[in-house]
Design a protein around this motif. Structure first.
Motif, PDB file in Angstrom:
ATOM      1  N   GLY A 113       0.811  -1.212   0.000  1.00  0.00           N
ATOM      2  CA  GLY A 113       0.000   0.000   0.000  1.00  0.00           C
ATOM      3  C   GLY A 113       0.844   1.260   0.000  1.00  0.00           C
ATOM      4  N   LEU A 114       1.882   1.296   0.834  1.00  0.00           N
ATOM      5  CA  LEU A 114       2.780   2.450   0.866  1.00  0.00           C
ATOM      6  C   LEU A 114       3.496   2.624  -0.465  1.00  0.00           C
ATOM      7  CD1 LEU A 114       4.328   2.183   4.425  1.00  0.00           C
ATOM      8  CD2 LEU A 114       3.016   4.106   3.507  1.00  0.00           C
ATOM      9  N   THR A 115       3.917   1.532  -1.049  1.00  0.00           N
ATOM     10  CA  THR A 115       4.600   1.597  -2.337  1.00  0.00           C
ATOM     11  C   THR A 115       3.681   2.174  -3.408  1.00  0.00           C
ATOM     12  OG1 THR A 115       5.909  -0.330  -1.716  1.00  0.00           O
ATOM     13  CG2 THR A 115       5.911   0.266  -4.040  1.00  0.00           C
ATOM     14  N   ALA A 116       2.432   1.708  -3.411  1.00  0.00           N
ATOM     15  CA  ALA A 116       1.463   2.220  -4.392  1.00  0.00           C
ATOM     16  C   ALA A 116       1.177   3.694  -4.159  1.00  0.00           C
ATOM     17  CB  ALA A 116       0.174   1.410  -4.322  1.00  0.00           C
ATOM     18  N   ALA A 117       1.051   4.101  -2.887  1.00  0.00           N
ATOM     19  CA  ALA A 117       0.723   5.494  -2.572  1.00  0.00           C
ATOM     20  C   ALA A 117       1.874   6.450  -2.888  1.00  0.00           C
ATOM     21  CB  ALA A 117       0.329   5.611  -1.103  1.00  0.00           C
ATOM     22  N   LEU A 118       3.113   6.005  -2.703  1.00  0.00           N
ATOM     23  CA  LEU A 118       4.277   6.869  -2.891  1.00  0.00           C
ATOM     24  C   LEU A 118       4.794   6.905  -4.329  1.00  0.00           C
ATOM     25  CD1 LEU A 118       6.295   5.900   0.323  1.00  0.00           C
ATOM     26  CD2 LEU A 118       5.017   8.020  -0.083  1.00  0.00           C
ATOM     27  N   THR A 134      -2.348 -13.622  -7.499  1.00  0.00           N
ATOM     28  CA  THR A 134      -1.538 -12.416  -7.664  1.00  0.00           C
ATOM     29  C   THR A 134      -2.434 -11.222  -7.984  1.00  0.00           C
ATOM     30  OG1 THR A 134       0.281 -13.758  -8.506  1.00  0.00           O
ATOM     31  CG2 THR A 134       0.390 -11.399  -8.930  1.00  0.00           C
ATOM     32  N   VAL A 135      -3.410 -11.426  -8.841  1.00  0.00           N
ATOM     33  CA  VAL A 135      -4.362 -10.364  -9.169  1.00  0.00           C
ATOM     34  C   VAL A 135      -5.158  -9.978  -7.926  1.00  0.00           C
ATOM     35  CG1 VAL A 135      -6.389  -9.756 -10.569  1.00  0.00           C
ATOM     36  CG2 VAL A 135      -4.500 -11.051 -11.586  1.00  0.00           C
ATOM     37  N   ASP A 136      -5.578 -10.970  -7.137  1.00  0.00           N
ATOM     38  CA  ASP A 136      -6.318 -10.703  -5.906  1.00  0.00           C
ATOM     39  C   ASP A 136      -5.469  -9.888  -4.922  1.00  0.00           C
ATOM     40  OD1 ASP A 136      -8.428 -12.144  -6.963  1.00  0.00           O
ATOM     41  OD2 ASP A 136      -7.957 -13.975  -5.833  1.00  0.00           O
ATOM     42  N   ASP A 137      -4.194 -10.256  -4.790  1.00  0.00           N
ATOM     43  CA  ASP A 137      -3.291  -9.512  -3.900  1.00  0.00           C
ATOM     44  C   ASP A 137      -3.112  -8.081  -4.385  1.00  0.00           C
ATOM     45  OD1 ASP A 137      -2.886 -11.721  -2.265  1.00  0.00           O
ATOM     46  OD2 ASP A 137      -1.117 -12.378  -3.370  1.00  0.00           O
ATOM     47  N   LEU A 138      -2.954  -7.912  -5.686  1.00  0.00           N
ATOM     48  CA  LEU A 138      -2.790  -6.582  -6.266  1.00  0.00           C
ATOM     49  C   LEU A 138      -4.029  -5.725  -5.998  1.00  0.00           C
ATOM     50  CD1 LEU A 138      -0.998  -4.725  -7.968  1.00  0.00           C
ATOM     51  CD2 LEU A 138      -1.991  -5.755  -9.999  1.00  0.00           C
ATOM     52  N   LEU A 139      -5.212  -6.288  -6.180  1.00  0.00           N
ATOM     53  CA  LEU A 139      -6.450  -5.550  -5.911  1.00  0.00           C
ATOM     54  C   LEU A 139      -6.557  -5.194  -4.427  1.00  0.00           C
ATOM     55  CD1 LEU A 139      -8.986  -7.491  -8.168  1.00  0.00           C
ATOM     56  CD2 LEU A 139      -8.150  -5.156  -8.479  1.00  0.00           C
ATOM     57  N   ALA A 140      -6.158  -6.113  -3.544  1.00  0.00           N
ATOM     58  CA  ALA A 140      -6.228  -5.870  -2.096  1.00  0.00           C
ATOM     59  C   ALA A 140      -5.326  -4.711  -1.684  1.00  0.00           C
ATOM     60  CB  ALA A 140      -5.853  -7.135  -1.332  1.00  0.00           C
ATOM     61  N   PHE A 141      -4.082  -4.690  -2.197  1.00  0.00           N
ATOM     62  CA  PHE A 141      -3.216  -3.601  -1.750  1.00  0.00           C
ATOM     63  C   PHE A 141      -3.548  -2.280  -2.421  1.00  0.00           C
ATOM     64  CE2 PHE A 141       0.119  -2.290  -4.648  1.00  0.00           C
ATOM     65  CZ  PHE A 141       0.440  -3.373  -5.431  1.00  0.00           C
ATOM     66  N   LEU A 142      -4.131  -2.311  -3.611  1.00  0.00           N
ATOM     67  CA  LEU A 142      -4.582  -1.065  -4.221  1.00  0.00           C
ATOM     68  C   LEU A 142      -5.753  -0.481  -3.426  1.00  0.00           C
ATOM     69  CD1 LEU A 142      -4.333  -1.841  -8.044  1.00  0.00           C
ATOM     70  CD2 LEU A 142      -2.908  -0.292  -6.699  1.00  0.00           C
ATOM     71  N   GLU A 143      -6.627  -1.353  -2.933  1.00  0.00           N
ATOM     72  CA  GLU A 143      -7.728  -0.896  -2.083  1.00  0.00           C
ATOM     73  C   GLU A 143      -7.195  -0.328  -0.772  1.00  0.00           C
ATOM     74  OE1 GLU A 143     -11.300   0.364  -1.502  1.00  0.00           O
ATOM     75  OE2 GLU A 143     -10.774  -0.729  -3.321  1.00  0.00           O
ATOM     76  N   ALA A 145      -4.247   1.098  -0.380  1.00  0.00           N
ATOM     77  CA  ALA A 145      -3.650   2.399  -0.707  1.00  0.00           C
ATOM     78  C   ALA A 145      -4.740   3.446  -0.913  1.00  0.00           C
ATOM     79  CB  ALA A 145      -2.788   2.271  -1.963  1.00  0.00           C
ATOM     80  N   ARG A 146      -5.797   3.087  -1.587  1.00  0.00           N
ATOM     81  CA  ARG A 146      -6.896   4.024  -1.818  1.00  0.00           C
ATOM     82  C   ARG A 146      -7.510   4.456  -0.495  1.00  0.00           C
ATOM     83  NH1 ARG A 146     -10.849   1.373  -5.372  1.00  0.00           N
ATOM     84  NH2 ARG A 146      -9.176   1.579  -6.866  1.00  0.00           N
ATOM     85  N   GLY A 147      -7.701   3.498   0.417  1.00  0.00           N
ATOM     86  CA  GLY A 147      -8.254   3.809   1.736  1.00  0.00           C
ATOM     87  C   GLY A 147      -7.323   4.695   2.542  1.00  0.00           C
ATOM     88  N   SER A 148      -6.022   4.483   2.435  1.00  0.00           N
ATOM     89  CA  SER A 148      -5.040   5.282   3.160  1.00  0.00           C
ATOM     90  C   SER A 148      -5.042   6.725   2.678  1.00  0.00           C
ATOM     91  CB  SER A 148      -3.648   4.701   2.988  1.00  0.00           C
ATOM     92  OG  SER A 148      -3.578   3.423   3.548  1.00  0.00           O
ATOM     93  N   LEU A 149      -5.253   6.919   1.384  1.00  0.00           N
ATOM     94  CA  LEU A 149      -5.253   8.273   0.829  1.00  0.00           C
ATOM     95  C   LEU A 149      -6.509   9.053   1.222  1.00  0.00           C
ATOM     96  CD1 LEU A 149      -3.824   7.544  -2.726  1.00  0.00           C
ATOM     97  CD2 LEU A 149      -2.651   8.656  -0.814  1.00  0.00           C
ATOM     98  N   ARG A 150      -7.596   8.333   1.518  1.00  0.00           N
ATOM     99  CA  ARG A 150      -8.842   9.009   1.920  1.00  0.00           C
ATOM    100  C   ARG A 150      -8.751   9.568   3.339  1.00  0.00           C
ATOM    101  NH1 ARG A 150     -12.294   4.254   0.430  1.00  0.00           N
ATOM    102  NH2 ARG A 150     -11.865   4.118  -1.766  1.00  0.00           N
ATOM    103  N   LYS A 151      -7.938   8.948   4.177  1.00  0.00           N
ATOM    104  CA  LYS A 151      -7.892   9.325   5.607  1.00  0.00           C
ATOM    105  C   LYS A 151      -7.098  10.563   5.851  1.00  0.00           C
ATOM    106  CE  LYS A 151      -8.657   4.683   7.119  1.00  0.00           C
ATOM    107  NZ  LYS A 151      -8.227   3.544   7.802  1.00  0.00           N
TER     108      LYS A 151
END
Length: 151
Positions: A113-118, A134-143, A145-151
């Motif tokens: 998540g941090l990697t995606a956000a930065l 792998t696709v499921d993991d990618l979707l999970a960490f993108l979600e 990161a998206r949640g982290s940016l909202r806060k």
């Protein structure tokens, strides 16, 4: 200390923009090796493939033991100049491999998540074939990161 060094390097290069190229993926899939080769390419124009065993920027090793822990940013930006003359400082951000036996799911999601956000651009390194997990993991960490940016 590391952030001060990075801040000083960015100030010295006098760039109008900063781009962060991040890489993430499973443990032992060649992320640091890829960034080491890529840094050679960014450093020179012709002879960027010297002997592979000579490390350039990122430490890497063969075998089962991890080499990178946490998130690492190479402290010297690569300055790229566009055809219109705009100077961009490119930073390479390497991350530890995820989904190993030593890390919890929360730790892996935090790194991803941090990697995606930065990152301005994120390379998600996959060894061999892309699998559904792998696709499921990618979707999970993108979600994440998206949640982290909202806060």
């Amino acid at each position: 200390q590391g952030l001060a060094e990075l801040e000083e390097a960015l100030g010295c290069c006098q760039c109008e923009r900063v781009a962060v190229l991040g890489i993430s993926g499973a443990l032992r899939t060649g992320k640091s090796f890829f960034f080491d080769l890529f840094s050679r390419y960014l450093h020179s124009s012709e002879t960027w493939l010297p002997p592979v065993l000579d490390r350039h920027c990122f430490e890497w090793q063969a075998g089962a033991e991890r080499c990178t822990e946490g998130i690492w940013i190479w402290s010297k930006p690569f300055v790229m100049v566009s055809s219109s003359g705009i100077r961009t400082a490119v930073l390479l951000m390497d991350t530890q491999g995820v989904f190993d036996a030593r890390s919890t799911r929360q730790q892996c999601n935090s790194i991803l998540g941090l990697t995606a956000a930065l990152s301005s651009l994120l390379v998600y390194n996959v060894s061999r074939q892309l699998q559904q997990d792998t696709v499921d993991d990618l979707l999970a960490f993108l979600e994440f990161a998206r949640g982290s940016l909202r806060k």
